[in-house]
Design a protein around this motif. Structure first.
Motif, mmCIF file in Angstrom:
data_model
loop_
_atom_site.group_PDB
_atom_site.id
_atom_site.type_symbol
_atom_site.label_atom_id
_atom_site.label_comp_id
_atom_site.label_asym_id
_atom_site.label_seq_id
_atom_site.Cartn_x
_atom_site.Cartn_y
_atom_site.Cartn_z
ATOM 1 N N ASP A 17 -29.744 -19.872 47.601
ATOM 2 C CA ASP A 17 -29.469 -20.543 48.796
ATOM 3 C C ASP A 17 -28.079 -20.415 49.262
ATOM 4 O O ASP A 17 -27.669 -20.422 50.473
ATOM 5 C CB ASP A 17 -29.931 -21.996 48.718
ATOM 6 N N VAL A 18 -27.137 -20.940 48.229
ATOM 7 C CA VAL A 18 -25.761 -20.984 48.533
ATOM 8 C C VAL A 18 -25.297 -19.489 48.864
ATOM 9 O O VAL A 18 -24.474 -19.521 49.941
ATOM 10 C CB VAL A 18 -25.181 -21.463 47.280
ATOM 11 N N HIS A 67 -26.387 -18.885 52.479
ATOM 12 C CA HIS A 67 -25.318 -19.796 53.461
ATOM 13 C C HIS A 67 -23.833 -19.055 53.585
ATOM 14 O O HIS A 67 -23.724 -18.862 54.921
ATOM 15 C CB HIS A 67 -25.288 -21.092 53.030
ATOM 16 N N LYS A 86 -23.738 -15.985 56.204
ATOM 17 C CA LYS A 86 -23.668 -16.077 57.579
ATOM 18 C C LYS A 86 -22.445 -16.828 57.942
ATOM 19 O O LYS A 86 -22.068 -17.177 58.998
ATOM 20 C CB LYS A 86 -24.807 -17.357 57.693
ATOM 21 N N LYS A 87 -21.509 -17.051 56.972
ATOM 22 C CA LYS A 87 -20.048 -17.612 57.422
ATOM 23 C C LYS A 87 -19.061 -16.443 58.075
ATOM 24 O O LYS A 87 -19.682 -15.197 57.869
ATOM 25 C CB LYS A 87 -19.210 -18.016 56.216
#
Length: 314
Positions: free
Chosen positions: A198-199, A202, A205-206
């Motif tokens: 999950d990290v 995330h 998408k940065k």
């Protein structure tokens, strides 16, 4: 009156100094016991993710929290009172009880090896269609807490051994602190491991290229890490279970098997020079795992034969 007040303050000062000294002793006991139990802690952290993976992301942390609460109950409500009572009234029973727990760990590890080698699977697994997700989750949590009970018993026994000469109160406080600290450390690490994907998602998408690259790396690494931890967890059950049995036999006056394992340890340590400590530890762990595998396989065969004779599943 002033002299009485001075005397009272002096008594309070003496009590405070004694309390401070007791806290220092407890702190030293916690540090010593925690260090001694580090090997079992690593095993615990390796075993647990296998009970959590395969569920939807929204269920991972709740499941870890359920297991964490179960682990705290194991240590504080079950094992702590039992450890204190046994140390006070029946210290000779601690070793046989630990050996029974070690044999259970060896049985679970051996059963996983048998399944990996093509043996019959027992119970619903993550590879099978899950018909009742709620029941399956309860079963996984129950299995994790059951395994945690054995590993926690070993941790608490190691801690108790390190503070056996302390007062009953100091022993109780030390065991409680060790139990809480280790539980937080283990299941905090497990939470980080199972949320790694999950990290990674995330980070992909940065806007930054480096963050996206790191995120992709975490996503690619996640399956490998979980597979590795699954294997480590199985081996951990075998070497911890086998090690508990070897140590228990030695304590009960049957040192032969433990001496063989230590001979392997010393031979590898002497033959590998600077790598001696690591090689020696691996040698003893390997010997312990073999003992665990053999004894666990025997128990697994007996358990399954009895289950079949009764016409029941695992």
């Amino acid at each position: 009156m002033p002299s009485g007040l001075v005397a009272l303050l002096d008594d309070v000062s003496v009590i405070a100094r004694a309390a401070a000294a007791s806290l220092d002793d407890v702190g030293a006991g916690v540090a010593k016991a925690g260090t001694k139990a580090a090997g079992v802690v690593i095993d615990d952290a390796a075993v647990t993710p296998g009970y959590v993976t395969g569920f939807t992301p929204d269920r991972e942390l709740p499941i870890i929290w359920k297991i964490t609460k179960g682990s705290l109950r194991n240590k504080l409500l079950i094992l702590l009172p039992i450890a204190l009572l046994l140390s006070a009234f029946l210290p000779g029973a601690i070793t046989p009880i630990l050996m029974a727990g070690g044999l259970f760990l060896a049985f679970e590890g051996a059963e996983k090896v048998i399944e990996k080698l093509g043996g019959e699977k027992h119970g619903e697994t993550l590879e099978d269609p899950i018909e009742d997700a709620v029941s399956f989750e309860k079963a996984r949590v129950s299995g994790a807490v059951r395994t945690d009970l054995i590993l926690s018993a070993e941790i608490m026994a190691i801690a108790l051994n390190e503070v056996g000469d302390e007062t009953l109160v100091a022993r109780a406080v030390t065991l409680a602190l060790v139990g809480v600290a280790i539980t937080v450390a283990v299941y905090g690490a497990v939470a980080l491991i199972v949320k790694m994907d999950d990290v990674g998602l995330h980070l992909t998408k940065k806007p930054g290229a480096s963050a996206q690259a790191l995120g992709r790396g975490l996503l690619k690494a996640m399956p490998v890490v979980l597979k590795l931890l699954g294997s480590v967890g199985t081996v951990a059950m075998l070497w911890v279970g086998g090690g508990i049995i070897l140590h228990g036999l030695e304590e009960l006056g049957v040192p032969g098997p433990a001496h063989v394992a230590h001979a392997v340890e010393h031979a590898l340590a002497e033959a590998t020079g600077p790598l001696g400590p690591v090689a020696g530890w691996l040698g003893y762990a390997f010997a312990s795992a073999i003992v665990g595998l053999v004894l666990g396989a025997v128990v697994a065969v007996i358990v399954h034969l009895i289950a079949k004779a009764r016409g029941k599943g695992h």
